[in-house]
Design a protein around this motif. Structure first.
Motif, PDB file in Angstrom:
ATOM      1  N   UNK A   1       0.839  -1.204   0.000  1.00 33.70           N
ATOM      2  CA  UNK A   1       0.000   0.000   0.000  1.00 33.70           C
ATOM      3  C   UNK A   1       0.875   1.256   0.000  1.00 33.70           C
ATOM      4  N   UNK A   2       2.053   1.163   0.659  1.00 30.42           N
ATOM      5  CA  UNK A   2       2.937   2.330   0.726  1.00 30.42           C
ATOM      6  C   UNK A   2       3.696   2.514  -0.586  1.00 30.42           C
ATOM      7  N   UNK A   3       4.123   1.398  -1.174  1.00 30.55           N
ATOM      8  CA  UNK A   3       4.874   1.477  -2.439  1.00 30.55           C
ATOM      9  C   UNK A   3       3.986   1.975  -3.564  1.00 30.55           C
ATOM     10  N   UNK A   4       2.728   1.498  -3.591  1.00 33.73           N
ATOM     11  CA  UNK A   4       1.875   1.749  -4.757  1.00 33.73           C
ATOM     12  C   UNK A   4       0.755   2.749  -4.503  1.00 33.73           C
ATOM     13  N   UNK A   5       0.736   3.296  -3.273  1.00 34.05           N
ATOM     14  CA  UNK A   5      -0.338   4.234  -2.923  1.00 34.05           C
ATOM     15  C   UNK A   5      -1.715   3.650  -3.183  1.00 34.05           C
ATOM     16  N   UNK A   6      -1.899   2.409  -2.778  1.00 35.70           N
ATOM     17  CA  UNK A   6      -3.184   1.725  -2.942  1.00 35.70           C
ATOM     18  C   UNK A   6      -3.725   1.350  -1.563  1.00 35.70           C
ATOM     19  N   UNK A   7      -5.002   0.908  -1.547  1.00 32.53           N
ATOM     20  CA  UNK A   7      -5.558   0.433  -0.272  1.00 32.53           C
ATOM     21  C   UNK A   7      -4.945  -0.930   0.045  1.00 32.53           C
ATOM     22  N   UNK A   8      -5.133  -1.402   1.263  1.00 35.81           N
ATOM     23  CA  UNK A   8      -4.563  -2.690   1.661  1.00 35.81           C
ATOM     24  C   UNK A   8      -5.127  -3.809   0.782  1.00 35.81           C
TER      25      UNK A   8
END
Ligand code: CMP
Length: 257
Positions: free
Chosen positions: A211-218
């Protein structure tokens, strides 16, 4: 020009002060002097000097530089708002390990003297570094980090004790935290299918990076199988300290998910 005044508003929080109670924090705030720099290139710390204070940055950017064999100075770290520098000489009673210069035309810092640091911060900060540095060195994904980055990561860790059966992260939630397993076992699952474990985690393994690398939800839920101890860092620290590992983390993600 470097100007110092004793002005007591609230300095930014540093990881070095994370475990202090409110009373000790107040002593720290009262002991801090405000320092202002008015041009880039002002030297606050000279490598090799004795050190009597630690600096905490409120505004501005600073460069830490180490002299190479040929005398040229190499920038080893850039520090920004919320970062501290000058802690090594105080923690380990050694000469300044690097020089530190302002890199912006205006900067605001807080300066803490050695006596207050020794009385209030040193013991807890040294213990935390001692406790976690050797553990972090055994985490394979972190093997390319330098010794100084490992120490900074040790300062920044927060401990979470999870009961068996509790969820650490939940699929679909926004994610701002990266976790390393210190003790225990956990598993990842998704789409309501808790019986089907997608991945198992044990000591020295990590999760929550996607989620941190790709700026996505879990992308999945992670649940503790047994009582577990987890060490976490927030997004800002993840980007700042683990940013150089991005390719390794992406490769790990591709191989596992
Ligand atoms: P200190 O040795 O007291 O003074 C210089 C500071 O530069 C040092 O503490 C650290 O806060 C900072 N610094 C940043 N990067 C490094 C590095 N790679 N090695 C040593 N010191 C560093």
């Amino acid at each position: 020009m470097i100007q110092t005044t004793n002005y007591h508003s609230s300095p930014p929080r540093s990881f070095l002060f994370q475990s202090l109670d409110a009373k000790d924090l107040e002593v720290i705030v009262m002991a801090m002097d405000e320092v202002r720099c008015s041009s880039a290139g002002e030297r606050l710390i000279q490598q090799g000097d004795d050190g009597d204070s630690l600096y905490l940055i409120e505004e501005g950017v600073f460069e830490c530089k180490i002299k190479k064999g040929d005398g040229e100075e190499l920038v080893v770290k850039t520090c920004e708002s919320g970062d501290a520098f000058g802690e090594l000489a105080l923690l380990y009673n050694c000469p300044r390990a690097a020089s530190v210069d302002s890199a912006t035309d205006s900067a605001l810092l807080w300066k803490l003297d050695r006596e207050t640091f020794n009385a209030i911060v040193k013991e807890a900060a040294c213990k935390k570094r001692e406790r976690y540095e050797s553990f972090l060195k055994s985490v394979s994904i972190l093997k390319d980090l330098g010794g100084y980055e490992i120490s900074q990561l040790a300062d920044a860790l927060s401990l979470h004790e999870m009961e068996a059966g509790s969820n650490v992260i939940t699929q679909g939630d926004a994610g701002d935290t990266f976790y390393i397993v210190e003790e225990g076992s956990l598993y990842a699952w998704k789409d309501g299918n808790a019986e089907q474990s997608l991945l198992e985690y044990g000591p020295e393994q990590f999760f929550g990076e996607l989620a941190l690398l790709r700026n996505e939800v879990r992308a999945a839920t992670v649940t503790a199988r047994s009582a577990s101890k987890l060490l976490s860092v927030d997004r800002k620290t993840f980007v700042r300290l683990l940013g150089p590992l991005q390719e390794l983390l992406e490769a790990h993600a591709k191989g596992n998910y």
